[in-house]
Write a protein that holds these residues in place. Structure first.
Motif, PDB file in Angstrom:
ATOM      1  N   GLN A 258       6.901 -10.114 100.065  1.00 27.99           N
ATOM      2  CA  GLN A 258       6.763  -9.921  98.622  1.00 27.99           C
ATOM      3  C   GLN A 258       7.612 -10.908  97.836  1.00 27.99           C
ATOM      4  O   GLN A 258       7.260 -11.296  96.719  1.00 27.99           O
ATOM      5  N   SER A 259       8.734 -11.338  98.425  1.00 24.48           N
ATOM      6  CA  SER A 259       9.618 -12.277  97.733  1.00 24.48           C
ATOM      7  C   SER A 259       8.965 -13.649  97.540  1.00 24.48           C
ATOM      8  O   SER A 259       9.455 -14.466  96.749  1.00 24.48           O
ATOM      9  N   LEU A 260       7.867 -13.909  98.251  1.00 23.68           N
ATOM     10  CA  LEU A 260       7.145 -15.166  98.075  1.00 23.68           C
ATOM     11  C   LEU A 260       6.441 -15.213  96.720  1.00 23.68           C
ATOM     12  O   LEU A 260       6.073 -16.286  96.247  1.00 23.68           O
ATOM     13  N   GLY A 261       6.231 -14.047  96.124  1.00 25.91           N
ATOM     14  CA  GLY A 261       5.613 -13.986  94.796  1.00 25.91           C
ATOM     15  C   GLY A 261       4.136 -14.301  94.784  1.00 25.91           C
ATOM     16  O   GLY A 261       3.602 -14.764  93.763  1.00 25.91           O
ATOM     17  N   LEU A 262       3.442 -14.056  95.877  1.00 26.91           N
ATOM     18  CA  LEU A 262       2.022 -14.383  95.970  1.00 26.91           C
ATOM     19  C   LEU A 262       1.176 -13.424  95.119  1.00 26.91           C
ATOM     20  O   LEU A 262       1.538 -12.270  94.922  1.00 26.91           O
ATOM     21  N   PHE A 263       0.051 -13.940  94.654  1.00 29.59           N
ATOM     22  CA  PHE A 263      -0.883 -13.115  93.904  1.00 29.59           C
ATOM     23  C   PHE A 263      -1.698 -12.252  94.873  1.00 29.59           C
ATOM     24  O   PHE A 263      -1.991 -12.665  95.996  1.00 29.59           O
ATOM     25  N   ASP A 264      -2.075 -11.059  94.415  1.00 31.94           N
ATOM     26  CA  ASP A 264      -2.946 -10.204  95.221  1.00 31.94           C
ATOM     27  C   ASP A 264      -3.992  -9.545  94.338  1.00 31.94           C
ATOM     28  O   ASP A 264      -4.102  -9.865  93.136  1.00 31.94           O
ATOM     29  N   HIS A 265      -4.758  -8.614  94.904  1.00 24.60           N
ATOM     30  CA  HIS A 265      -5.886  -8.021  94.174  1.00 24.60           C
ATOM     31  C   HIS A 265      -5.446  -7.239  92.943  1.00 24.60           C
ATOM     32  O   HIS A 265      -6.228  -7.049  92.006  1.00 24.60           O
ATOM     33  N   THR A 266      -4.194  -6.786  92.917  1.00 22.48           N
ATOM     34  CA  THR A 266      -3.728  -6.003  91.775  1.00 22.48           C
ATOM     35  C   THR A 266      -3.604  -6.850  90.510  1.00 22.48           C
ATOM     36  O   THR A 266      -3.514  -6.302  89.400  1.00 22.48           O
TER      37      THR A 266
END
Length: 250
Positions: free
Chosen positions: A133-141
């Motif tokens: 999560q610390s990578l800050g990637l985008f997801d479906h939310t």
């Protein structure tokens, strides 16, 4: 991690690899899955003192095997222990989001299922998920709902992190401007999507399934908004340039 390349996780079962004549690739990937499983067990033995798990226990495994393979092995492990209530419901739900191809009687999948104590392994998964999560990637939310019904053309679309190399696991690498292709339209028989990466301007022909969906405007970073405006302005200038009209082309 930034400059280290990791072998790809082979995505198909042994049976499918045989049909595709790709058994060597499957074997190499399976061996790494087992090695990653062993590394997780060793890290837990090293960093669990009987009461507490060291806060950086997962870091050594990530550094050696990368995020993609560690995700794959941990997800497989929890899927094999779906019945076990010592794992949190959140971690069980997280594991289900990774597809692991079935094999006959799960014989091969069991070989890379981590066998550490479930309560301790649950803590390791928590650590791993926080690191990811610390990578800050985008997801479906952060995307518009009903991705299958969204028209991609002219929109900023989010590439699935599963498609990115470990060296490119950044939110900047995920954002693309869709410029066309049959796959940009919902319910189209074609799947091709033409897009330009907002980070570096790379253009590519991709597949609709490579993308999570259309990024909601509220999540568009300032740098991406500026780059998007530049790309759209350049496209407008090109379309208005003399000699670019349909009948004037040589």
């Amino acid at each position: 991690m930034e400059n280290k390349e990791f072998p790809s996780v082979y995505p198909y079962s042994r049976e499918e690899a045989g049909r595709l004549k790709e058994l060597p690739q499957w074997r190499d990937s399976h061996k790494l899955n087992v090695a990653c499983k062993d590394a997780i067990e060793q890290a837990i033995r090293r960093d669990f003192d009987g009461m507490h798990l060291e806060s950086d226990c997962a870091a050594s495994v990530i550094a050696e095997y990368g995020y993609h393979r560690t995700t794959y092995v941990l997800a497989n492990s929890l899927q094999q222990k779906e019945y076990d209530g010592r794992f949190s419901r959140g971690n069980h739900d997280w594991a289900k989001r990774t597809y692991i191809p079935p094999d006959k009687e799960n014989a091969y999948r069991y070989r890379f299922a981590v066998d550490s104590h479930p309560a301790v392994l649950d803590g390791f998964v928590n650590q791993y998920r926080r690191a990811y999560q610390s990578l800050g990637l985008f997801d479906h939310t952060q995307c518009l709902t009903d991705a299958d019904k969204q028209d991609f053309e002219g929109k900023v679309i989010v590439m699935s992190p599963d498609l990115l190399k470990e060296t490119c696991l950044t939110p900047q690498s995920q954002l693309w401007l869709c410029t066309g292709g049959f796959g940009s339209h919902p319910n189209s028989r074609g799947r091709a999507v033409f897009a330009t990466n907002l980070k570096d301007g790379e253009t590519a022909r991709l597949n609709r399934n490579d993308f999570i969906g259309v990024l909601a405007d509220s999540y568009l970073p300032d740098w991406a908004a500026e780059r998007l405006a530049e790309l759209k302005a350049a496209g407008q200038e090109q379309s208005e340039s003399p000699g670019m009209g349909g009948m004037e082309m040589q």
